[in-house]
Scaffold this motif. Structure first.
Motif, PDB file in Angstrom:
ATOM      1  N   TYR A 140       2.744   5.536   7.765  1.00 17.06           N
ATOM      2  CA  TYR A 140       2.752   5.453   6.287  1.00 17.06           C
ATOM      3  C   TYR A 140       3.553   6.619   5.709  1.00 17.06           C
ATOM      4  CZ  TYR A 140      -0.406   1.547   5.446  1.00 17.06           C
ATOM      5  OH  TYR A 140      -0.942   0.299   5.344  1.00 17.06           O
ATOM      6  N   ALA A 141       3.268   7.803   6.242  1.00 16.59           N
ATOM      7  CA  ALA A 141       3.940   8.997   5.728  1.00 16.59           C
ATOM      8  C   ALA A 141       5.448   8.894   5.958  1.00 16.59           C
ATOM      9  CB  ALA A 141       3.379  10.245   6.401  1.00 16.59           C
TER      10      ALA A 141
ATOM     11  N   LYS B  52       0.845  -1.208   0.000  1.00 13.97           N
ATOM     12  CA  LYS B  52       0.000   0.000   0.000  1.00 13.97           C
ATOM     13  C   LYS B  52       0.875   1.252   0.000  1.00 13.97           C
ATOM     14  CE  LYS B  52      -4.087  -1.492   2.542  1.00 13.97           C
ATOM     15  NZ  LYS B  52      -4.807  -1.313   3.805  1.00 13.97           N
TER      16      LYS B  52
ATOM     17  N   ALA C 166      -4.847   3.683   3.790  1.00 14.76           N
ATOM     18  CA  ALA C 166      -4.654   2.979   5.056  1.00 14.76           C
ATOM     19  C   ALA C 166      -5.965   2.349   5.556  1.00 14.76           C
ATOM     20  CB  ALA C 166      -4.114   3.938   6.104  1.00 14.76           C
ATOM     21  N   GLU C 167      -7.071   3.006   5.298  1.00 13.52           N
ATOM     22  CA  GLU C 167      -8.382   2.494   5.743  1.00 13.52           C
ATOM     23  C   GLU C 167      -8.854   1.328   4.902  1.00 13.52           C
ATOM     24  OE1 GLU C 167     -10.054   3.418   8.300  1.00 13.52           O
ATOM     25  OE2 GLU C 167      -8.868   5.151   8.892  1.00 13.52           O
TER      26      GLU C 167
ATOM     27  N   LYS D 197      -5.045   5.828  15.074  1.00 16.87           N
ATOM     28  CA  LYS D 197      -5.203   5.963  13.624  1.00 16.87           C
ATOM     29  C   LYS D 197      -4.195   6.985  13.085  1.00 16.87           C
ATOM     30  CE  LYS D 197      -9.799   4.708  12.207  1.00 16.87           C
ATOM     31  NZ  LYS D 197     -11.110   5.186  11.789  1.00 16.87           N
TER      32      LYS D 197
ATOM     33  N   TYR E 150      -0.033  15.981  11.212  1.00 15.30           N
ATOM     34  CA  TYR E 150      -0.610  14.870  11.995  1.00 15.30           C
ATOM     35  C   TYR E 150      -0.263  15.053  13.475  1.00 15.30           C
ATOM     36  CZ  TYR E 150      -2.263  11.970   8.114  1.00 15.30           C
ATOM     37  OH  TYR E 150      -2.956  11.498   7.045  1.00 15.30           O
TER      38      TYR E 150
ATOM     39  N   MET F  36       6.935   6.414   3.563  1.00 18.99           N
ATOM     40  CA  MET F  36       7.013   7.020   2.227  1.00 18.99           C
ATOM     41  C   MET F  36       8.185   7.999   2.154  1.00 18.99           C
ATOM     42  SD  MET F  36       2.990   7.662   1.695  1.00 18.99           S
ATOM     43  CE  MET F  36       3.050   8.798   0.358  1.00 18.99           C
TER      44      MET F  36
ATOM     45  N   ILE G 283      -0.933   5.522  12.736  1.00 22.85           N
ATOM     46  CA  ILE G 283      -0.830   4.653  11.544  1.00 22.85           C
ATOM     47  C   ILE G 283      -0.577   5.515  10.298  1.00 22.85           C
ATOM     48  CG2 ILE G 283      -2.123   3.065  10.039  1.00 22.85           C
ATOM     49  CD1 ILE G 283      -3.527   2.053  12.653  1.00 22.85           C
ATOM     50  N   TYR G 284      -1.357   6.594  10.164  1.00 18.26           N
ATOM     51  CA  TYR G 284      -1.172   7.471   8.988  1.00 18.26           C
ATOM     52  C   TYR G 284       0.256   8.021   8.971  1.00 18.26           C
ATOM     53  CZ  TYR G 284      -6.321   7.556   9.200  1.00 18.26           C
ATOM     54  OH  TYR G 284      -7.621   7.214   9.257  1.00 18.26           O
TER      55      TYR G 284
ATOM     56  N   ILE H  78      -3.350   9.135   1.913  1.00 14.00           N
ATOM     57  CA  ILE H  78      -2.815   8.181   2.901  1.00 14.00           C
ATOM     58  C   ILE H  78      -3.971   7.559   3.695  1.00 14.00           C
ATOM     59  CG2 ILE H  78      -1.480   7.983   5.050  1.00 14.00           C
ATOM     60  CD1 ILE H  78       0.416  10.139   3.949  1.00 14.00           C
ATOM     61  N   GLU H  79      -4.882   8.406   4.137  1.00 14.33           N
ATOM     62  CA  GLU H  79      -5.981   7.915   4.982  1.00 14.33           C
ATOM     63  C   GLU H  79      -6.868   6.942   4.214  1.00 14.33           C
ATOM     64  OE1 GLU H  79      -7.543  11.622   6.548  1.00 14.33           O
ATOM     65  OE2 GLU H  79      -5.512  12.058   7.311  1.00 14.33           O
TER      66      GLU H  79
END
Lengths: 54, 664
Positions: free
Chosen positions: B491-492, A13, A51-52, B484, B204, B495, B487-488, A47-48
Motif C-alpha cells: 500500500y505504501a 482504498k 488495509a485491515e 501482513k 516496515y 501510494m 501488504i502494508y 495504512i494498517e
C-alpha cells in the motif's frame, strides 16, 4: 485491485489513503503537532487500519 | 507569512528600542519607510535577514550600536536584539534573535554568538518552539534560499540578476516548490520514501519477524547496505552534475574570452612590430649618443679654446722676428758643429772665423735661446686643430637632432603600444586562460567518466538490492505476520508511486503557470519584445523575440534585470496567494501562504513611467508590500500607490550612529 510483488491491494482504498495522507500532511504543516517520526507512525497506523478494513 | 511588527534594540544605528508596525490591512497593504541616503534604509532591510538567519550583507558584521557601546562601562553587558512578529499558516509567531555583548575591563567590546528563539501562541497560551525544531520551522516560514527575493535589495541587483538566471541549487527549486503549495506533497513523499530507513516503508522493513527464517534479517541487512551505498552515490551524482555544470560554465566563459582575444591577434602582431622597432631605435639612439660623446671628448678643448687661439695667432702673425729661425734646428746642433769644427757644408769652423761667427749669430734665433721656433710650431699645430674643430658644432647639432628624432619615435611607439594593450586587454592572461580552459575541460572529462562508473555501480547495486527484496518477499510471504507487513508495504509503495506521479504533474503545471504569470507581470512592467522562460530548476532565461519569431537569450540592462526579478518573485507571490485562497478549503491539495514583498530601494533604476507600472502592479499582486525608499522616489511611490499605503515612517538621522524611526 492492483498487484505489487504478488500482493494484491485495493486501489480504491489506496487512493482514499493517499488523499487522507495529503490532508494529514497539510494539517501538520499548519499545526506542527507531530515531528517526522510521529508522522511516520501515524501514516503506518492509517495504512494498517485501511488495509485491515474489509 | 505576513509581517506585523519589527522591534529593534541597539541594532546598528537604531539606538535604544524602536518599533515599526507594518500595514496588513487588505485594502491598505503598503508600508512606506522613507529616508535620505545613508539614513538606515538598507540596515532596516538587513534587520529582517539578521533576525531570521543571523547574518547580514554588511562587511562589518558587528551589529551592536556604536553610540551605545561608547556609553557602556567596563564589565557592563548589553544585548542587540531584533524581534520580528509575523503570521504564518494562521499562527502568530515572534522570532527573536539576540546577541549579548560585554565590555571587558580594558573597554573592549566582545559579542557572544547570536541566539534565536521562536515564540508562538497555541490556544491563547504563549509557547516556545523546541530548539531542534527552530530551523525546520524557519525553512517553512521563509527558506533562506528565497529570502533575498522577498527581502529585495535594489542596489545589489547585479548579483541577483546572475543568480536568478543560472546556477540555482536543488534547495532553491525545493524552496520554490514549497512556496507554490507543494509542501504537503513533499512532506508526504519524504515520509513514504522507500529508500529512507526512517520512512514508512523503511520502518516496515525493520519490523519483519525473522524467527520464521533467519535469512530475512540477513537480506534486510544486505538491502540496507546496498541502499546506503546507492544513497551515497546519489549524493555524489548530484555533486558531479553540479561540478560538470560549473566546469562547463567556466569553459564557456574562457572560450568567449579567447574568441575576443583571437580577434585582437592582428593588434598583437602590430604591437610586436612596434616593440621590435623600439629596440632598433633605442640602439640607434645609443650609438648616436656614444658618437656625440666621443667627438666632444676629442675636440671640446680646441673647440672652447678656438676663439682664444685665433686671437693669439693674429697677435703672433704681427711679430716680425719670429720668422728668422731655422726650422727644426736647435742650439745643441750648432754647439755640436762648433765642437766638431766642420760644418755640414764641409767648411772648417775655427774660433773667430766667419763660419764660427755666423753659427753663433744663428744661436740667437734658435731654441732654447729663442722661442721663435716653438711659436712657429704652435702656430702650425693650432691652425691644424682649429681646422679640425671647425665642424664640431655642426656635427654635434646634427647628431643631437637625430637623437631627438629617435626620442620622439620611441614616445610615439610607447603611446601606440599602450593604445593596443588597452584594446586587447591583458594579453599575458591568454596563457593562463588556456591553462584554465584545459583544467576545466579535464575536470569535465574526469567527472563524466566518474559519472559513468558510479552509474554502473548504482545499477548493479540496485539490481542486487531488488533481488534481495524479492527473495526476502518470498520468505516473508510464508509467514502470516510478515505477510501482513508485505501488504502494508505494498500500500505504501503504491501510494508513493501514485503520489510521485501526481506531484510531478502538479509541479509541471505549477511551473508552467508560474512562467505564464511571470511573463504577464514582466510585460506589465517592462514593455518590449521579450519573454521569460522558467526551467525545471527554476532558472530564468530572458529571450528577445525578433520579427521572424526567432528568439535568443539576451544580456539584460539593470532596469530589465530588476523587472525580471520583480516579475519572478511577484509571480511566485501571486501563485502562493491564489493557492492560499482557493475555495475548496480543507480538501484542496495545493496549499500555500501569502507572502510579503520587502524592498530596499526598489525603484532607483526605473524611469518615471516604470515606477508607475511597478507601483500599480505590486500592491495588487503581493498580500503585503514594505518599501524602504529615498525621499524623491518615495514621493512618487506615495503618489502612485496613494490609497494602498497604510503605514508611513520616516528615518530621522541624528548622526552616523543614531537614527530614529518616526511615524508620519
Amino acid at each position: 485491485m492492483n498487484s505489487t510483488n504478488e500482493i494484491e491491494i485495493d486501489v480504491k482504498k489506496a487512493e482514499r489513503l493517499l488523499r487522507k495522507l495529503i490532508l494529514m500532511e497539510k494539517q501538520n504543516l499548519r499545526t506542527k503537532q507531530f515531528n517526522d517520526a510521529e508522522m511516520v507512525k501515524k501514516i503506518k497506523k492509517a495504512i494498517e487500519e485501511e488495509a485491515e478494513c474489509y | 507569512m505576513l509581517l506585523k511588527q519589527l522591534k529593534l534594540t541597539n541594532f546598528r544605528q537604531f539606538i535604544g528600542e524602536q518599533t515599526v508596525e507594518f500595514a496588513i490591512n487588505e485594502e491598505k497593504n503598503v508600508t512606506v519607510i522613507m529616508g535620505e541616503n545613508g539614513s538606515g534604509k538598507t540596515t532596516l532591510a538587513q534587520a529582517f535577514t539578521w533576525c531570521l538567519f543571523g547574518d547580514t550583507d554588511f562587511e562589518d558584521k558587528v551589529v551592536f550600536n556604536r553610540s551605545f557601546e561608547r556609553k557602556m562601562l567596563p564589565n557592563q553587558e548589553a544585548v542587540v536584539r531584533v524581534e520580528l512578529s509575523l503570521v504564518h499558516n494562521g499562527i502568530d509567531y515572534t522570532i527573536i534573535r539576540e546577541q549579548l555583548h560585554k565590555k571587558d575591563s580594558q573597554g573592549r567590546l566582545k559579542g557572544n554568538n547570536t541566539t534565536i528563539s521562536i515564540a508562538y501562541k497555541r490556544n491563547g497560551q504563549q509557547e516556545f518552539v523546541k530548539y531542534l525544531e527552530v530551523d525546520p520551522l524557519l525553512k517553512q516560514i521563509l527558506p533562506k534560499e528565497l529570502s533575498r527575493y522577498f527581502f529585495f535589495d535594489g542596489e545589489r541587483i547585479g548579483n541577483m540578476s546572475k543568480e536568478i538566471k543560472k546556477g540555482k541549487s536543488q534547495d532553491f527549486a525545493k524552496a520554490v516548490r514549497g512556496l507554490l503549495g507543494l509542501n504537503a506533497f513533499i512532506s508526504a513523499l519524504e515520509h513514504l520514501k522507500p529508500t529512507s530507513k526512517y520512512g514508512v516503508i523503511g520502518s516496515y522493513n525493520d519490523s519483519y519477524d525473522s524467527k520464521s527464517d533467519q535469512r530475512i534479517s540477513q537480506y534486510t541487512t544486505e538491502i540496507e547496505k546496498a541502499q546506503e551505498e546507492v544513497d551515497r552515490i546519489d549524493l555524489r551524482l548530484d555533486e558531479i552534475n553540479n561540478e560538470i555544470e560549473k566546469a562547463q560554465e567556466q569553459a564557456d566563459k574562457i572560450n568567449a574570452l579567447l574568441l575576443t582575444m583571437a580577434e585582437t591577434e592582428k593588434l598583437q602582431q602590430d604591437k610586436m612590430k612596434l616593440v621590435n622597432s623600439m629596440g632598433k631605435t633605442r640602439q640607434a639612439r645609443s650609438s648616436a649618443m656614444g658618437s656625440i660623446l666621443k667627438q666632444f671628448n676629442s675636440n671640446y678643448s680646441t673647440y672652447f679654446a678656438k676663439s682664444l687661439v685665433l686671437r693669439t695667432l693674429e697677435e703672433l702673425s704681427q711679430a716680425s722676428k719670429l720668422d728668422k729661425g731655422i726650422p727644426d734646428m736647435h742650439a745643441r746642433t750648432i754647439e755640436f758643429l762648433i765642437k766638431r769644427a766642420t760644418c755640414v757644408c764641409g767648411a772648417k769652423i775655427e774660433f773667430g772665423n766667419d763660419a764660427y761667427k755666423e753659427l753663433n749669430k744663428a744661436l740667437e734665433y734658435l731654441p732654447p735661446q729663442s722661442i721663435g721656433m716653438s711659436i712657429n710650431q704652435f702656430v702650425v699645430e693650432s691652425e691644424l686643430k682649429i681646422k679640425s674643430s671647425n665642424n664640431l658644432f655642426e656635427s654635434i647639432t646634427d647628431q643631437y637632432k637625430a637623437i631627438r628624432d629617435y626620442e620622439s619615435e620611441l614616445e610615439q611607439c610607447t603611446a601606440d603600444i599602450q593604445l593596443i594593450e588597452k584594446q586587447i586587454g591583458d594579453t599575458k592572461r591568454i596563457g593562463h586562460l588556456q591553462q584554465d580552459l584545459s583544467r576545466y575541460e579535464k575536470i569535465k572529462r574526469d567527472r563524466i567518466n566518474e559519472l559513468k562508473e558510479i552509474n554502473q555501480r548504482k545499477g548493479s547495486l540496485q539490481t542486487t538490492r531488488d533481488r534481495f527484496i524479492s527473495e526476502r518477499a518470498e520468505l516473508t510471504l510464508r509467514d502470516e505476520k510478515n505477510k501482513k507487513i508485505e501488504i502494508y508495504k505494498a500500500y505504501a509503495q503504491f501510494m508513493y508511486d501514485e503520489l510521485n506521479k501526481v506531484y510531478k504533474k502538479n509541479e509541471d503545471e505549477t511551473r508552467q503557470k508560474l512562467e505564464r504569470y511571470v511573463n504577464e507581470i514582466f510585460r506589465s512592467i517592462y514593455q518590449g519584445g521579450m519573454s521569460i522562460t522558467v526551467d525545471e530548476r527554476y532558472n530564468i532565461q530572458v529571450l528577445v523575440e525578433d520579427e521572424n519569431g526567432y528568439s535568443d537569450d539576451v544580456e539584460t540592462s539593470t532596469a530589465q534585470s530588476i523587472s525580471v526579478i520583480f516579475a519572478f518573485i511577484s509571480g511566485i507571490i501571486k501563485m502562493a496567494r491564489e493557492n492560499g485562497s482557493q475555495q475548496d478549503g480543507e480538501n484542496k491539495l495545493l496549499d500555500s501562504e501569502p507572502y510579503p514583498l520587502v524592498m530596499d530601494a526598489p525603484l532607483s533604476a526605473f524611469d518615471r513611467r516604470r515606477i508607475k507600472s511597478v507601483c500599480d502592479a505590486l500592491p495588487k499582486i503581493a498580500e503585503q508590500v514594505i518599501i524602504f525608499i529615498k525621499d524623491t522616489d518615495g514621493e512618487l511611490a506615495e503618489e502612485y500607490m496613494g490609497a494602498m499605503v497604510g503605514k508611513r515612517y520616516l528615518f530621522s538621522k541624528k548622526n552616523e550612529f543614531e537614527t530614529y524611526l518616526i511615524p508620519r
